[in-house]
Design a protein around this motif. Structure first.
Motif, PDB file in Angstrom:
ATOM      1  N   GLY A   5      -1.213 -38.050   4.452  1.00 49.73           N
ATOM      2  CA  GLY A   5      -2.511 -38.199   5.836  1.00 49.73           C
ATOM      3  C   GLY A   5      -2.679 -36.831   6.959  1.00 49.73           C
ATOM      4  O   GLY A   5      -3.902 -37.214   7.375  1.00 49.73           O
ATOM      5  N   LEU A   6      -1.157 -36.431   6.984  1.00 50.93           N
ATOM      6  CA  LEU A   6      -1.040 -34.664   7.531  1.00 50.93           C
ATOM      7  C   LEU A   6      -0.343 -33.665   6.443  1.00 50.93           C
ATOM      8  O   LEU A   6       0.464 -33.621   6.873  1.00 50.93           O
ATOM      9  CB  LEU A   6      -0.824 -34.447   8.757  1.00 50.93           C
ATOM     10  CG  LEU A   6      -0.696 -33.590   9.756  1.00 50.93           C
ATOM     11  CD1 LEU A   6      -2.879 -33.246  10.255  1.00 50.93           C
ATOM     12  CD2 LEU A   6      -0.108 -33.781  11.286  1.00 50.93           C
ATOM     13  N   TYR A   7      -1.041 -32.479   6.410  1.00 50.15           N
ATOM     14  CA  TYR A   7      -1.028 -31.375   5.670  1.00 50.15           C
ATOM     15  C   TYR A   7      -1.221 -30.971   6.857  1.00 50.15           C
ATOM     16  O   TYR A   7      -1.442 -29.573   6.958  1.00 50.15           O
ATOM     17  CB  TYR A   7      -1.330 -30.881   4.266  1.00 50.15           C
ATOM     18  CG  TYR A   7      -0.515 -30.521   3.159  1.00 50.15           C
ATOM     19  CD1 TYR A   7       0.351 -30.788   2.456  1.00 50.15           C
ATOM     20  CD2 TYR A   7      -0.804 -29.030   4.078  1.00 50.15           C
ATOM     21  CE1 TYR A   7       0.703 -30.206   1.943  1.00 50.15           C
ATOM     22  CE2 TYR A   7       0.317 -27.799   2.955  1.00 50.15           C
ATOM     23  CZ  TYR A   7       0.833 -28.281   1.453  1.00 50.15           C
ATOM     24  OH  TYR A   7       1.281 -27.588   0.788  1.00 50.15           O
ATOM     25  N   TYR A   8       0.585 -29.929   6.983  1.00 49.86           N
ATOM     26  CA  TYR A   8       1.560 -29.260   7.959  1.00 49.86           C
ATOM     27  C   TYR A   8       1.587 -28.011   7.270  1.00 49.86           C
ATOM     28  O   TYR A   8       1.986 -27.731   6.675  1.00 49.86           O
ATOM     29  CB  TYR A   8       2.039 -29.898   9.209  1.00 49.86           C
ATOM     30  CG  TYR A   8       1.985 -28.589  10.585  1.00 49.86           C
ATOM     31  CD1 TYR A   8       1.282 -29.454  11.446  1.00 49.86           C
ATOM     32  CD2 TYR A   8       3.418 -28.539  10.553  1.00 49.86           C
ATOM     33  CE1 TYR A   8       1.421 -28.717  12.403  1.00 49.86           C
ATOM     34  CE2 TYR A   8       3.579 -27.837  11.667  1.00 49.86           C
ATOM     35  CZ  TYR A   8       2.335 -27.724  12.714  1.00 49.86           C
ATOM     36  OH  TYR A   8       2.434 -27.388  14.224  1.00 49.86           O
ATOM     37  N   VAL A   9       0.680 -26.839   7.236  1.00 46.09           N
ATOM     38  CA  VAL A   9       0.892 -25.243   7.429  1.00 46.09           C
ATOM     39  C   VAL A   9       1.761 -24.871   8.379  1.00 46.09           C
ATOM     40  O   VAL A   9       0.990 -24.322   9.551  1.00 46.09           O
ATOM     41  CB  VAL A   9      -0.151 -24.286   7.243  1.00 46.09           C
ATOM     42  CG1 VAL A   9       0.111 -23.016   6.789  1.00 46.09           C
ATOM     43  CG2 VAL A   9      -0.887 -25.422   6.237  1.00 46.09           C
ATOM     44  N   HIS A  10       3.277 -24.795   8.341  1.00 45.22           N
ATOM     45  CA  HIS A  10       4.155 -23.885   9.423  1.00 45.22           C
ATOM     46  C   HIS A  10       4.289 -22.204   9.936  1.00 45.22           C
ATOM     47  O   HIS A  10       4.329 -22.035  10.435  1.00 45.22           O
ATOM     48  CB  HIS A  10       5.205 -24.454   9.016  1.00 45.22           C
ATOM     49  CG  HIS A  10       5.554 -25.714   9.070  1.00 45.22           C
ATOM     50  ND1 HIS A  10       6.113 -26.329  10.675  1.00 45.22           N
ATOM     51  CD2 HIS A  10       5.360 -26.799   8.201  1.00 45.22           C
ATOM     52  CE1 HIS A  10       5.860 -28.188  10.134  1.00 45.22           C
ATOM     53  NE2 HIS A  10       5.751 -27.899   8.861  1.00 45.22           N
ATOM     54  N   LYS A  33      -6.617 -35.597  -1.784  1.00 42.89           N
ATOM     55  CA  LYS A  33      -4.938 -35.700  -2.541  1.00 42.89           C
ATOM     56  C   LYS A  33      -4.528 -35.606  -0.614  1.00 42.89           C
ATOM     57  O   LYS A  33      -3.655 -36.230  -0.353  1.00 42.89           O
ATOM     58  CB  LYS A  33      -4.738 -34.226  -2.426  1.00 42.89           C
ATOM     59  CG  LYS A  33      -5.401 -34.162  -3.929  1.00 42.89           C
ATOM     60  CD  LYS A  33      -4.246 -35.055  -5.065  1.00 42.89           C
ATOM     61  CE  LYS A  33      -4.930 -34.518  -6.550  1.00 42.89           C
ATOM     62  NZ  LYS A  33      -4.461 -35.538  -7.653  1.00 42.89           N
ATOM     63  N   ILE A  34      -4.862 -35.141   0.316  1.00 41.08           N
ATOM     64  CA  ILE A  34      -5.297 -35.308   1.850  1.00 41.08           C
ATOM     65  C   ILE A  34      -6.334 -35.479   2.748  1.00 41.08           C
ATOM     66  O   ILE A  34      -7.879 -35.217   2.703  1.00 41.08           O
ATOM     67  CB  ILE A  34      -4.037 -33.921   2.195  1.00 41.08           C
ATOM     68  CG1 ILE A  34      -5.249 -33.134   2.434  1.00 41.08           C
ATOM     69  CG2 ILE A  34      -3.500 -33.293   1.704  1.00 41.08           C
ATOM     70  CD1 ILE A  34      -5.306 -31.573   2.717  1.00 41.08           C
ATOM     71  N   ARG A  35      -5.998 -35.667   4.232  1.00 41.51           N
ATOM     72  CA  ARG A  35      -7.000 -37.082   4.931  1.00 41.51           C
ATOM     73  C   ARG A  35      -7.347 -35.935   5.472  1.00 41.51           C
ATOM     74  O   ARG A  35      -8.477 -35.297   5.928  1.00 41.51           O
ATOM     75  CB  ARG A  35      -6.595 -38.014   5.429  1.00 41.51           C
ATOM     76  CG  ARG A  35      -6.085 -38.946   4.742  1.00 41.51           C
ATOM     77  CD  ARG A  35      -7.556 -39.043   4.250  1.00 41.51           C
ATOM     78  NE  ARG A  35      -7.938 -40.708   4.029  1.00 41.51           N
ATOM     79  CZ  ARG A  35      -7.896 -42.030   4.131  1.00 41.51           C
ATOM     80  NH1 ARG A  35      -7.766 -42.225   5.156  1.00 41.51           N
ATOM     81  NH2 ARG A  35      -7.934 -42.584   2.453  1.00 41.51           N
ATOM     82  N   HIS A  36      -6.550 -35.229   6.548  1.00 40.27           N
ATOM     83  CA  HIS A  36      -6.488 -33.450   7.186  1.00 40.27           C
ATOM     84  C   HIS A  36      -5.214 -32.857   7.006  1.00 40.27           C
ATOM     85  O   HIS A  36      -4.217 -32.403   6.488  1.00 40.27           O
ATOM     86  CB  HIS A  36      -6.052 -34.367   8.696  1.00 40.27           C
ATOM     87  CG  HIS A  36      -7.104 -35.943   9.221  1.00 40.27           C
ATOM     88  ND1 HIS A  36      -8.437 -35.479   9.100  1.00 40.27           N
ATOM     89  CD2 HIS A  36      -6.899 -36.502   8.716  1.00 40.27           C
ATOM     90  CE1 HIS A  36      -8.807 -36.272   9.988  1.00 40.27           C
ATOM     91  NE2 HIS A  36      -7.853 -37.365   9.768  1.00 40.27           N
TER      92      HIS A  36
END
Length: 56
Positions: A5-10, A33-36
């Protein structure tokens, strides 16, 4: 579930150009593969680069 759902780049490693990261994240969305995806707060210039790159 077949996607994230959410791929977060740290953080950025400083070696991969921001534009390449943006292209890859957008590619993952197009492939389903991801939504956001999102980022941790960055310096203003990097945020502008990311925003402009994501608009292409």
């Amino acid at each position: 579930m077949d996607y994230i759902g959410l791929y977060y780049v740290h953080c950025w490693d400083g070696q991969v150009p921001v534009s390449e990261t943006v292209q890859e994240m957008n590619g993952l969305i197009k492939k389903g593969k991801i939504r956001h995806w999102g980022i941790r707060l960055q310096r203003l210039g990097a945020c502008e680069d990311i925003y402009m790159g994501s608009r292409k």
